[in-house]
Design a protein around this motif. Sequence first.
Motif, PDB file in Angstrom:
ATOM      1  N   VAL A 229       0.858  -1.186   0.000  1.00  0.00           N
ATOM      2  CA  VAL A 229       0.000   0.000   0.000  1.00  0.00           C
ATOM      3  C   VAL A 229       0.892   1.232   0.000  1.00  0.00           C
ATOM      4  O   VAL A 229       1.752   1.379   0.868  1.00  0.00           O
ATOM      5  N   THR A 230       0.689   2.090  -0.980  1.00  0.00           N
ATOM      6  CA  THR A 230       1.483   3.314  -1.093  1.00  0.00           C
ATOM      7  C   THR A 230       0.565   4.521  -0.987  1.00  0.00           C
ATOM      8  O   THR A 230      -0.390   4.660  -1.756  1.00  0.00           O
ATOM      9  N   ILE A 231       0.855   5.393  -0.018  1.00  0.00           N
ATOM     10  CA  ILE A 231       0.127   6.647   0.171  1.00  0.00           C
ATOM     11  C   ILE A 231       1.130   7.763  -0.098  1.00  0.00           C
ATOM     12  O   ILE A 231       1.906   8.136   0.790  1.00  0.00           O
ATOM     13  N   PRO A 232       1.179   8.293  -1.318  1.00  0.00           N
ATOM     14  CA  PRO A 232       2.271   9.193  -1.697  1.00  0.00           C
ATOM     15  C   PRO A 232       2.460  10.408  -0.803  1.00  0.00           C
ATOM     16  O   PRO A 232       3.583  10.898  -0.661  1.00  0.00           O
ATOM     17  N   SER A 233       1.396  10.930  -0.203  1.00  0.00           N
ATOM     18  CA  SER A 233       1.539  12.157   0.588  1.00  0.00           C
ATOM     19  C   SER A 233       1.808  11.904   2.068  1.00  0.00           C
ATOM     20  O   SER A 233       2.030  12.856   2.819  1.00  0.00           O
ATOM     21  N   LEU A 234       1.816  10.644   2.499  1.00  0.00           N
ATOM     22  CA  LEU A 234       1.967  10.339   3.928  1.00  0.00           C
ATOM     23  C   LEU A 234       3.444  10.319   4.312  1.00  0.00           C
ATOM     24  O   LEU A 234       4.190   9.438   3.876  1.00  0.00           O
ATOM     25  N   PRO A 235       3.898  11.255   5.158  1.00  0.00           N
ATOM     26  CA  PRO A 235       5.328  11.303   5.480  1.00  0.00           C
ATOM     27  C   PRO A 235       5.784  10.213   6.441  1.00  0.00           C
ATOM     28  O   PRO A 235       6.950   9.810   6.405  1.00  0.00           O
ATOM     29  N   ASP A 236       4.906   9.753   7.324  1.00  0.00           N
ATOM     30  CA  ASP A 236       5.281   8.782   8.348  1.00  0.00           C
ATOM     31  C   ASP A 236       4.658   7.428   8.022  1.00  0.00           C
ATOM     32  O   ASP A 236       3.481   7.182   8.306  1.00  0.00           O
ATOM     33  N   ALA A 237       5.450   6.539   7.432  1.00  0.00           N
ATOM     34  CA  ALA A 237       4.944   5.214   7.080  1.00  0.00           C
ATOM     35  C   ALA A 237       4.527   4.426   8.308  1.00  0.00           C
ATOM     36  O   ALA A 237       3.729   3.485   8.213  1.00  0.00           O
ATOM     37  N   GLY A 238       5.036   4.816   9.470  1.00  0.00           N
ATOM     38  CA  GLY A 238       4.669   4.128  10.701  1.00  0.00           C
ATOM     39  C   GLY A 238       3.195   4.257  11.034  1.00  0.00           C
ATOM     40  O   GLY A 238       2.634   3.389  11.720  1.00  0.00           O
TER      41      GLY A 238
END
Length: 267
Positions: A229-238
């Motif tokens: 799952v890729t959320i391009p605008s999310l800075p914190d993958a955690g």
Amino acid sequence: MDHQEKRGTALITGASSGIGATYAALLARRGHDLLLVARDAGRLRALADRLRAEAGVMVDVLVADLTEAEGLAAVEHRVQSDSAIRMLVNNAGLGPTGPALASDLRQLDRMLALNVAALHRLALAAAQAFIGRGGGTLVNIASVVALNPGVFPPTYVASKAFVLALTESLAGETAGRGLRLQAVMPGLTRTEIFERAGHDANRLDPEMVMEAEEMVSAALVGLDQGELVTIPSLPDAGLWAALVAARQAMAPDLSRRHPAARYRLPA
């Protein structure tokens, strides 16, 4: 294009504009031959001519309306029969034109036919074909509205939640069989979808609207990194990892012999 080894053909639906056309351009630069699918023959052929000249790859077009049985069957057949196809970008979709309760139900049915039924059919066809060919990549374009359902019309939200759930579940079913999967979850992205819905993207907060090339470039980096799952605008993958962990923590209690104590009637 540098003389890198060809990576097989990438089939892209909804390829005539926006995110689909951007995927076509960036995948061509990576050395993929292309099969571009959309309803607009003129725009498809113009894009194909440009990418052949710019990237030196083979580009074919297939004009099809995926909301129609004949068009969907033609694309499905091509996925299953063309052994050169090793990637599907399931991008074709319709956005909302207003609140669901104020919308034409026939238009919402068409949205579900494209965003859900056609995507599902092609995803399964591609998964079967790629596994049979020894490997392949399936990219399904979802949306962040699947994670924030209260702010967008419900039919569209539900269609994108389906895409996310399908991708995650299919990853579990096909683990270890050579199929690479990715659900891409863009936020607001500058494409023609706003104009088609009667809105002006320039009137939105510019800090919330990503350019299509930046979005697709980020999605391809996420694919390279092996993200499901890729959320391009999310800075914190955690944060995404924490959400997945929270769901997993609930798993042992999602099916029990008796209701939880909080649902029991007083004696």
